[in-house]
Design an enzyme around this catalytic site. Structure first.
Site, PDB file in Angstrom:
ATOM      1  N   GLY A 164      53.725  49.017 -26.792  1.00  0.00           N
ATOM      2  CA  GLY A 164      53.418  49.631 -25.625  1.00  0.00           C
ATOM      3  C   GLY A 164      52.383  50.867 -25.900  1.00  0.00           C
ATOM      4  O   GLY A 164      52.060  51.530 -25.121  1.00  0.00           O
ATOM      5  N   ARG A 293      57.308  36.881 -27.419  1.00  0.00           N
ATOM      6  CA  ARG A 293      57.864  36.676 -26.067  1.00  0.00           C
ATOM      7  C   ARG A 293      56.694  36.056 -25.069  1.00  0.00           C
ATOM      8  O   ARG A 293      55.563  36.223 -25.531  1.00  0.00           O
ATOM      9  CB  ARG A 293      58.410  37.981 -25.346  1.00  0.00           C
ATOM     10  CG  ARG A 293      57.158  39.000 -25.436  1.00  0.00           C
ATOM     11  CD  ARG A 293      57.650  40.221 -24.967  1.00  0.00           C
ATOM     12  NE  ARG A 293      56.422  41.625 -25.354  1.00  0.00           N
ATOM     13  CZ  ARG A 293      55.525  41.824 -24.998  1.00  0.00           C
ATOM     14  NH1 ARG A 293      54.791  40.936 -23.913  1.00  0.00           N
ATOM     15  NH2 ARG A 293      54.829  42.754 -25.641  1.00  0.00           N
ATOM     16  N   ARG A 339      45.616  44.032 -13.658  1.00  0.00           N
ATOM     17  CA  ARG A 339      46.923  44.506 -13.381  1.00  0.00           C
ATOM     18  C   ARG A 339      46.725  45.508 -12.365  1.00  0.00           C
ATOM     19  O   ARG A 339      46.214  46.615 -12.333  1.00  0.00           O
ATOM     20  CB  ARG A 339      47.445  45.134 -14.686  1.00  0.00           C
ATOM     21  CG  ARG A 339      47.569  44.270 -15.830  1.00  0.00           C
ATOM     22  CD  ARG A 339      48.575  44.865 -16.834  1.00  0.00           C
ATOM     23  NE  ARG A 339      48.385  43.926 -17.942  1.00  0.00           N
ATOM     24  CZ  ARG A 339      49.163  44.035 -19.291  1.00  0.00           C
ATOM     25  NH1 ARG A 339      49.776  45.149 -19.061  1.00  0.00           N
ATOM     26  NH2 ARG A 339      48.994  43.415 -20.130  1.00  0.00           N
TER      27      ARG A 339
HETATM   28  P1  ADP Z   1      51.304  48.306 -29.421  1.00  0.00           P
HETATM   29  O1  ADP Z   1      52.348  47.164 -30.057  1.00  0.00           O
HETATM   30  O2  ADP Z   1      51.699  49.677 -29.316  1.00  0.00           O
HETATM   31  O3  ADP Z   1      50.604  47.691 -28.025  1.00  0.00           O
HETATM   32  P2  ADP Z   1      49.070  47.153 -31.123  1.00  0.00           P
HETATM   33  O4  ADP Z   1      49.071  47.216 -32.624  1.00  0.00           O
HETATM   34  O5  ADP Z   1      49.171  45.924 -30.470  1.00  0.00           O
HETATM   35  O6  ADP Z   1      50.051  48.346 -30.555  1.00  0.00           O
HETATM   36  O7  ADP Z   1      47.601  47.915 -30.458  1.00  0.00           O
HETATM   37  C1  ADP Z   1      47.405  48.356 -29.284  1.00  0.00           C
HETATM   38  C2  ADP Z   1      45.841  48.692 -29.199  1.00  0.00           C
HETATM   39  O8  ADP Z   1      45.601  49.771 -29.985  1.00  0.00           O
HETATM   40  C3  ADP Z   1      44.999  47.410 -29.405  1.00  0.00           C
HETATM   41  O9  ADP Z   1      44.847  46.504 -28.473  1.00  0.00           O
HETATM   42  C4  ADP Z   1      43.571  48.156 -29.696  1.00  0.00           C
HETATM   43  O10 ADP Z   1      43.118  48.759 -28.685  1.00  0.00           O
HETATM   44  C5  ADP Z   1      44.163  49.614 -30.430  1.00  0.00           C
HETATM   45  N1  ADP Z   1      44.292  49.366 -31.926  1.00  0.00           N
HETATM   46  C6  ADP Z   1      45.352  49.110 -32.737  1.00  0.00           C
HETATM   47  N2  ADP Z   1      45.096  48.762 -33.959  1.00  0.00           N
HETATM   48  C7  ADP Z   1      43.782  49.391 -34.176  1.00  0.00           C
HETATM   49  C8  ADP Z   1      42.926  49.460 -35.192  1.00  0.00           C
HETATM   50  N3  ADP Z   1      43.333  49.194 -36.504  1.00  0.00           N
HETATM   51  N4  ADP Z   1      41.591  49.704 -35.108  1.00  0.00           N
HETATM   52  C9  ADP Z   1      41.189  50.154 -33.726  1.00  0.00           C
HETATM   53  N5  ADP Z   1      42.055  49.851 -32.705  1.00  0.00           N
HETATM   54  C10 ADP Z   1      43.263  49.761 -32.840  1.00  0.00           C
END
Ligand code: ADP
Length: 458
Positions: A164, A293, A339
């Site tokens: 999240g 999921r 959304r």
């Molecule tokens: P969560 O599980 O909390 O959603 P994610 O790993 O999926 O976390 O990352 C969510 C968002 O954070 C990504 O869509 C991106 O916008 C940003 N993000 C995550 N990791 C990176 C990274 N290494 N570099 C730049 N942005 C990142």
């Protein structure tokens, strides 16, 4: 196929699952909290049972109450939706032990992807590119400095159990790194009950591109193309579209192959999403996580491919094989989802629960609204602020976007603030129209020297 299932969720996804069940002749049992007694999913399900007070820790997250409800209802399976217990390996295991089919992947796959540090190691071993960073959890400052010396600033500190968009810290220098380590760790402990953190290179102005995959019990795994989810606020998605404006046949083939490899590495079954960060500058993609999921944004893929993902989840859980191969999946249309959240986009996205005095939803060719809110509905403050999703498709991106802009203009929601006015601005933005955007888009849009004037109240 199942005769009856329980839906361990609420809101629009509960409604979405009930609809798929009705079309497949499956009876449904809804569960709800005391704060949700006016919710649409209760009206649409064949049966409904109250499982506790408003706070989700007392209701939607209570495994014993859900299992009791399932036993009373004599259901064969449980669909967890998204959020709540959908990625809780223990819940999937309890279902497995109680001989109730969990409509999702095996608990082993949820566990393998649930710890992001472990998932990175599994992906590296499988040959899926991951963001450069630490090999395991980072436990002290020295370790953090060693990683940074290797990959350089900026870096992002993330929680192993994260989700999240929470618990992440970006650091451009040593003092910020040290501070970030402590704040990220305490936030991770509080929010996810897991203090482990790790470090990744912070990719600047990337795109978030994810691949939908489906796997059956026979080991066949296909991908259903990508969704570009770069339009985000606070690392949480607001708009998703497919195809990604930066996609081409070659890149889709490469990323699709990597997504399937990722799923194969954990013996994945059912619907899942492999998320990547894509650097347009370097033309490189990196695995960030797998969501085990159904996703909020699944309708985008449904509108592009014509495949009903929730029905596929039900069929796979019932043991049916996928009836098609990768070559049978075609991407003939463009689709976009906005959304609709009950929050004020011009006041730091402050949640705005309360009564919807009046609601008129758009319609017409190519317009789909997945929602649980209606005129007179009171949004409880206990849950996520999303009250619906507007999805439009077109023969190409231009038609999908034009349709979305016109559908947003038709949307009327009175009584609360929503993200609709922000979506209207984004849909008119020349850079967005050209497909030129990154995950930094909204922050830039909202901090441009010309303050954005919200459109007049409808
Ligand atoms: P969560 O599980 O909390 O959603 P994610 O790993 O999926 O976390 O990352 C969510 C968002 O954070 C990504 O869509 C991106 O916008 C940003 N993000 C995550 N990791 C990176 C990274 N290494 N570099 C730049 N942005 C990142």
């Amino acid at each position: 196929m199942f005769d009856k299932i329980l839906i361990a969720n609420r809101g629009e996804i509960a409604v979405r699952i009930i609809r798929a069940c009705k079309e497949l002749g499956i009876r449904t049992m809804a569960v709800y909290s005391q704060a949700d007694s006016n919710s649409l999913h209760i009206q649409l399900a064949d049966e409904a049972v109250c499982i506790g007070p408003g706070p989700s820790t007392e209701s939607y997250l209570k495994i014993d109450r859900l299992i009791s409800a399932a036993e009373i209802g004599d259901v064969e399976a449980i669909h967890p939706g998204y959020g709540f217990l959908s990625e809780n390996a223990h819940f999937a295991e309890v279902c497995e032990n109680c001989k109730i089919k969990f409509i999702g992947p095996p608990s082993s796959a949820i566990r393998a992807m649930g710890d992001k540090v472990a998932a990175r190691a599994t992906m590296r071993k499988a040959g899926v590119p991951v963001v450069p960073g630490s090999d395991g959890p980072v436990t002290d400052e020295q370790e953090a400095f060693t990683v940074v010396r290797k990959i350089g600033y900026p870096v992002i500190i993330k929680a192993a159990g994260g989700g999240g968009g929470r618990g992440m810290r970006i650091a451009h220098n040593d003092p910020a790194l040290i501070k970030g380590l402590y704040t990220a760790r305490s936030e991770a402990e509080r929010a996810f009950n897991n203090p482990n953190i790790y470090i990744e290179k912070y990719i600047e102005n990337p795109r978030h591109i994810e691949f939908q995959i489906l796997g059956d019990n026979k080991g066949r795994i296909v991908h259903l193309g990508e969704r570009d989810c770069s339009i985000q606020r606070r690392h949480q998605k607001l708009i998703e579209e497919s195809p990604s404006p930066v996609m081409n046949a070659d890149l889709r083939k490469k990323m699709g192959k990597a997504a399937i490899k990722a799923a194969e590495a954990v013996k994945y079954v059912n619907a899942g999403t492999v998320e990547f960060i894509y650097s347009e500058e370097k033309k490189e993609f990196y695995f960030i996580e797998m969501n085990t999921r159904v996703q909020v944004e699944h309708p985008v893929t449904e509108e592009v491919t014509g495949i009903d993902l929730v029905k596929e989840q039900l069929r796979i859980a019932a043991g049916e094989p996928l009836g098609y191969d990768q070559k049978d999946i075609t991407f003939d249309r463009a689709a976009i989802e906005c959304r609709i959240n009950a929050e004020d986009p011009f006041n730091n996205f402050q949640p705005c629960p309360g009564k919807i005095e009046f609601m008129h939803v758009p319609g017409g060719l190519g317009v789909r609204v997945d929602k649980h809110a209606y005129s007179g509905y009171v949004i409880p403050p206990d849950y996520d602020s999303m009250i619906g999703k507007l999805i439009c498709y077109g023969k190409d991106r231009r038609e999908a976007l034009d349709r979305m802009a016109r559908a947003l203009d038709e949307f009327v929601i009175r009584g609360i603030k929503t993200t609709v006015p922000l979506h209207q601005i984004i849909l008119k933005d020349p850079n967005f129209r050209r497909g030129r955007y990154s995950t930094a888009f909204i922050e830039r849009l909202l901090t441009t020297p010309q303050p954005i004037v919200p459109p007049k109240e409808q």
